[in-house]
Design an enzyme around this catalytic site. Structure first.
Site, PDB file in Angstrom:
ATOM      1  N   ASN A  35     -51.477  58.682 -13.247  1.00 41.74           N
ATOM      2  CA  ASN A  35     -51.894  57.371 -13.738  1.00 41.74           C
ATOM      3  C   ASN A  35     -51.180  56.306 -12.927  1.00 41.74           C
ATOM      4  O   ASN A  35     -50.023  56.484 -12.542  1.00 41.74           O
ATOM      5  CB  ASN A  35     -51.562  57.203 -15.224  1.00 41.74           C
ATOM      6  CG  ASN A  35     -52.279  56.012 -15.832  1.00 41.74           C
ATOM      7  OD1 ASN A  35     -53.506  55.993 -15.876  1.00 41.74           O
ATOM      8  ND2 ASN A  35     -51.537  55.021 -16.290  1.00 41.74           N
TER       9      ASN A  35
ATOM     10  N   GLY B  17     -55.696  57.152 -20.131  1.00 45.99           N
ATOM     11  CA  GLY B  17     -56.227  56.319 -21.206  1.00 45.99           C
ATOM     12  C   GLY B  17     -56.876  57.144 -22.303  1.00 45.99           C
ATOM     13  O   GLY B  17     -56.613  58.342 -22.461  1.00 45.99           O
TER      14      GLY B  17
ATOM     15  N   THR C 126     -68.288  54.845 -29.575  1.00 45.61           N
ATOM     16  CA  THR C 126     -67.908  54.815 -28.166  1.00 45.61           C
ATOM     17  C   THR C 126     -67.103  53.544 -27.898  1.00 45.61           C
ATOM     18  O   THR C 126     -66.782  52.795 -28.819  1.00 45.61           O
ATOM     19  CB  THR C 126     -69.161  54.938 -27.268  1.00 45.61           C
ATOM     20  OG1 THR C 126     -68.752  55.113 -25.914  1.00 45.61           O
ATOM     21  CG2 THR C 126     -70.084  53.743 -27.393  1.00 45.61           C
TER      22      THR C 126
ATOM     23  N   GLY D 100     -55.958  59.448 -14.671  1.00 45.77           N
ATOM     24  CA  GLY D 100     -56.029  58.503 -15.776  1.00 45.77           C
ATOM     25  C   GLY D 100     -55.271  59.002 -16.988  1.00 45.77           C
ATOM     26  O   GLY D 100     -55.171  60.208 -17.222  1.00 45.77           O
TER      27      GLY D 100
ATOM     28  N   GLY E   7     -70.510  63.643 -15.500  1.00 42.69           N
ATOM     29  CA  GLY E   7     -70.214  63.902 -16.904  1.00 42.69           C
ATOM     30  C   GLY E   7     -71.399  63.929 -17.849  1.00 42.69           C
ATOM     31  O   GLY E   7     -71.201  63.883 -19.067  1.00 42.69           O
TER      32      GLY E   7
ATOM     33  N   LYS F  17     -47.100  55.455 -18.774  1.00 48.07           N
ATOM     34  CA  LYS F  17     -48.168  55.802 -19.717  1.00 48.07           C
ATOM     35  C   LYS F  17     -48.495  57.291 -19.633  1.00 48.07           C
ATOM     36  O   LYS F  17     -48.702  57.955 -20.650  1.00 48.07           O
ATOM     37  CB  LYS F  17     -49.408  54.956 -19.411  1.00 48.07           C
ATOM     38  CG  LYS F  17     -50.450  54.972 -20.502  1.00 48.07           C
ATOM     39  CD  LYS F  17     -51.565  53.992 -20.175  1.00 48.07           C
ATOM     40  CE  LYS F  17     -52.616  53.988 -21.270  1.00 48.07           C
ATOM     41  NZ  LYS F  17     -53.748  53.105 -20.936  1.00 48.07           N
TER      42      LYS F  17
ATOM     43  N   ASP G 200     -65.095  64.945 -27.788  1.00 50.81           N
ATOM     44  CA  ASP G 200     -65.149  64.737 -26.332  1.00 50.81           C
ATOM     45  C   ASP G 200     -64.585  65.926 -25.556  1.00 50.81           C
ATOM     46  O   ASP G 200     -65.185  66.393 -24.585  1.00 50.81           O
ATOM     47  CB  ASP G 200     -64.381  63.467 -25.944  1.00 50.81           C
ATOM     48  CG  ASP G 200     -65.135  62.198 -26.292  1.00 50.81           C
ATOM     49  OD1 ASP G 200     -66.378  62.244 -26.360  1.00 50.81           O
ATOM     50  OD2 ASP G 200     -64.488  61.159 -26.492  1.00 50.81           O
TER      51      ASP G 200
ATOM     52  N   LYS H 269     -63.225  53.321 -30.554  1.00 54.93           N
ATOM     53  CA  LYS H 269     -62.789  54.649 -31.014  1.00 54.93           C
ATOM     54  C   LYS H 269     -61.493  54.608 -31.816  1.00 54.93           C
ATOM     55  O   LYS H 269     -61.348  55.335 -32.805  1.00 54.93           O
ATOM     56  CB  LYS H 269     -62.641  55.601 -29.824  1.00 54.93           C
ATOM     57  CG  LYS H 269     -63.969  56.007 -29.202  1.00 54.93           C
ATOM     58  CD  LYS H 269     -63.774  57.018 -28.082  1.00 54.93           C
ATOM     59  CE  LYS H 269     -65.104  57.416 -27.472  1.00 54.93           C
ATOM     60  NZ  LYS H 269     -64.937  58.448 -26.430  1.00 54.93           N
TER      61      LYS H 269
ATOM     62  N   LEU I 233     -47.099  54.997 -14.315  1.00 54.15           N
ATOM     63  CA  LEU I 233     -46.531  56.327 -14.558  1.00 54.15           C
ATOM     64  C   LEU I 233     -46.019  56.489 -15.988  1.00 54.15           C
ATOM     65  O   LEU I 233     -46.167  57.556 -16.590  1.00 54.15           O
ATOM     66  CB  LEU I 233     -45.401  56.601 -13.557  1.00 54.15           C
ATOM     67  CG  LEU I 233     -44.753  57.990 -13.637  1.00 54.15           C
ATOM     68  CD1 LEU I 233     -45.780  59.080 -13.363  1.00 54.15           C
ATOM     69  CD2 LEU I 233     -43.587  58.090 -12.671  1.00 54.15           C
TER      70      LEU I 233
END
Length: 274
Positions: free
Chosen positions: A149, A128, A61, A126, A237, A154, A102, A65, A152
């Site tokens: 995001n 990421g 985690t 997001g 989650g 990314k 995931d 990762k 932008l």
């Protein structure tokens, strides 16, 4: 007894040891699963030593990762695309196989909720690592994805990378407010600072709302905001966490556990611990 661990920093809050303990009890598998606080300076050496001592697998985690990904010898397709792994398996010849479960954990939880239908309009907040890990399974499930995001560029890079797998684009908050979505997924870590993306209230009211983060009574900052905006379908989650763990357990032990049963027990334990 097969040895497993979850590596992260911080790690004390992890539910993974309890989840895998329940999986082991349920399936009759003799396993040991512990939490390991990863050392930022020496993570790779510690992890490889763990496998050298005979461990069969590991979950990874934040924030390791991507670093764990670079240690593997073989990769699943979802792992290669995410460029990050959350699951490692030691093969019989000693090489390491990397997977990213995931996205499959997310999709299985969305299926459980009845929220995974083909050609849905899905907004992901997001761009990421959390988003990278789930895009491939979502696109395979024929979801039409829009990424927001704060930076932008990314989001654009991510959309370009995954464009060949399905419908994916980017949008600003202003553009999002003029659209409609069937499902909104928060994949940012803003909740750790008590913050959230201020999505237009009318969108949260009409869509199913999913936060990858989890908390007792679903009291995450994003879901609290969504409820204030009038959201009636929302979920945290925890089911994704148990789901991704189920796929990791299957990879290691060749048996898929009853995820829903463990999720129910975990919720009860969290409720009683308050």
């Amino acid at each position: 007894m097969n040895q497993y661990a979850v590596w992260g920093n911080p790690i004390a809050q992890s539910k993974s040891p309890r989840i895998h303990q329940l999986f082991g009890e349920q399936t009759g598998k003799s396993i040991s699963y512990v939490a390991k606080l990863g050392n930022e300076l020496n993570f790779e050496n510690e992890l490889m030593q763990f496998f050298a001592e005979g461990a069969k697998g590991a979950n990874i985690t934040a924030p390791f990762k991507e670093r764990a990904f670079s240690l593997a010898d073989e990769y699943s397709e979802s792992c290669l695309l995410a460029e990050a792994c959350n699951t490692l398996k030691r093969l019989d010849d000693g090489r390491l196989y990397a997977d990213n479960t995931d996205g499959f954990g997310l999709c299985s939880d969305l299926e459980r909720l009845g929220w995974l239908k083909p050609h849905q309009r899905v907004l992901i907040l997001g761009a990421g690592g959390a988003t990278k890990g789930v895009l491939f399974p979502l696109l395979k499930a024929k979801q039409q994805i829009t990424i927001y995001n704060r930076t932008l560029e990314k989001a654009v890079r991510l959309a370009e990378k995954f464009a060949k797998y399905g419908k994916i684009r980017t949008a600003s908050l202003e553009q999002i407010a003029e659209q409609q979505f069937d499902l909104i997924i928060n994949a940012t870590s803003l909740g750790l600072q008590g913050k959230y993306v201020p999505v237009a209230a009318h969108l949260l009211k009409s869509a199913a709302v999913y936060d990858m983060q989890y908390a007792p009574d679903m009291q995450t900052p994003f879901l609290n905001y969504a409820r204030e905006c009038g959201a009636v379908r929302y979920q945290d989650g925890l089911g994704m966490l148990v789901g991704q763990a189920g796929f990791a357990f299957k990879l290691w032990e060749n048996e898929f556990p009853n995820v829903e049963k463990v999720l129910k027990q975990l919720k009860n334990e969290m409720e009683n611990a308050k």
